[in-house]
Design a protein around this motif. Structure first.
Motif, mmCIF file in Angstrom:
data_model
loop_
_atom_site.group_PDB
_atom_site.id
_atom_site.type_symbol
_atom_site.label_atom_id
_atom_site.label_comp_id
_atom_site.label_asym_id
_atom_site.label_seq_id
_atom_site.Cartn_x
_atom_site.Cartn_y
_atom_site.Cartn_z
ATOM 1 N N ARG A 213 0.821 -1.219 0.000
ATOM 2 C CA ARG A 213 0.000 0.000 0.000
ATOM 3 C C ARG A 213 0.854 1.268 0.000
ATOM 4 O O ARG A 213 0.525 2.238 -0.688
ATOM 5 N N THR B 60 -10.826 0.563 -3.398
ATOM 6 C CA THR B 60 -9.494 0.651 -2.785
ATOM 7 C C THR B 60 -8.821 1.973 -3.157
ATOM 8 O O THR B 60 -8.206 2.635 -2.317
ATOM 9 N N ARG C 6 -10.282 4.767 -1.145
ATOM 10 C CA ARG C 6 -9.742 4.792 0.215
ATOM 11 C C ARG C 6 -8.319 5.355 0.225
ATOM 12 O O ARG C 6 -7.955 6.111 1.126
ATOM 13 N N ASP C 7 -7.528 4.996 -0.801
ATOM 14 C CA ASP C 7 -6.152 5.518 -0.888
ATOM 15 C C ASP C 7 -6.159 7.034 -1.052
ATOM 16 O O ASP C 7 -5.373 7.747 -0.393
ATOM 17 N N VAL D 267 -6.140 -2.958 -8.505
ATOM 18 C CA VAL D 267 -6.969 -2.982 -7.300
ATOM 19 C C VAL D 267 -8.368 -2.526 -7.671
ATOM 20 O O VAL D 267 -8.635 -2.141 -8.810
#
Length: 234
Positions: free
Chosen positions: A3, A37, A40-41, A33
């Motif tokens: 991540r 995701t 959220r990143d 991804v």
């Protein structure tokens, strides 16, 4: 890709296309991804202070404010030159070009003062290449500190004839040769420049004295050599 690496990669992608937008779907496909995701990143990056804004709508996406940048990287001059040495010794090996690119990015993100200090220190570290180079011994921390701060060293040195002597030397540069690392220094005992093999130093003491600025001709090595080249941070 973990991540942390993905977060850095997303920022670099947005920086490269700014002020144009990248959609969450494009970023998700790029990094393998889900869209969720990526969302959220992006949220995590925004919360940490990265200037990413979202443009909602059918043609919306994310963009990085190009006039803004991340805080300067807190690397010391010694840390950056250590990376420069590793990149230089990689030669034409795997990831050599990527290493040079990474080093340029680090320099660009550093404060101008720290980057200038790294450039000056890099000019004092050299690599001498020969046909039968051997694995060098680790450079003693006292020698590294002496080169950085121009501190005089007291050493016990065993020369090629097997004679042990005590010297006070003014470090000028580090040189990598076919027998490993050398300290290029002004020898106060001989009152002239000398190359000292690190593996022949039997005792090393870092003094409080600061040596004068000296320039020594690096083109006259004491052993056969194919090429002498300076560490480049550019």
């Amino acid at each position: 890709m973990n991540r942390t690496d993905r977060l850095y990669a997303i920022v670099e992608e947005l920086r490269a296309v700014a002020p144009r937008l990248k959609t969450a779907r494009e970023l998700a496909a790029r990094h393998g991804v889900s869209v969720r995701t990526v969302e959220r990143d992006i949220s995590a990056l925004q919360q940490s202070g990265v200037p990413i804004y979202a443009d909602v709508g059918r043609r919306g996406g994310y963009a990085l404010e190009k006039s803004m940048s991340l805080p300067p990287l807190n690397f010391t001059a010694s840390e950056v030159v250590a990376l420069g040495v590793a990149v230089a010794r990689a030669g034409d090996g795997p990831f050599a070009a990527a290493g040079r690119s990474a080093l340029r990015k680090i320099l660009a993100a550093m404060s101008r003062q720290n980057a200038d200090a790294a450039e000056r220190l890099a000019q004092r570290v050299h690599i001498m290449e020969g046909p039968e180079a051997i694995a060098p011994m680790p450079i003693p921390p006292e020698v590294e500190q002496a080169v950085v701060a121009r501190r005089v060293l007291r050493i016990e040195y065993l020369d090629a004839a097997g004679v042990l002597s005590e010297r006070a030397v003014e470090p000028v540069a580090l040189l990598h040769g076919i027998n490993g690392w050398y300290l290029v220094a002004w020898c106060r005992l001989r009152d002239e420049p000398r190359n000292f093999r690190l593996d022949r130093m039997k005792a090393i003491e870092l003094t409080e004295w600061t040596g004068p600025e000296r320039t020594i001709d690096m083109c006259r090595p004491a052993e056969p050599v194919h090429e002498i080249r300076m560490i480049s941070l550019g």
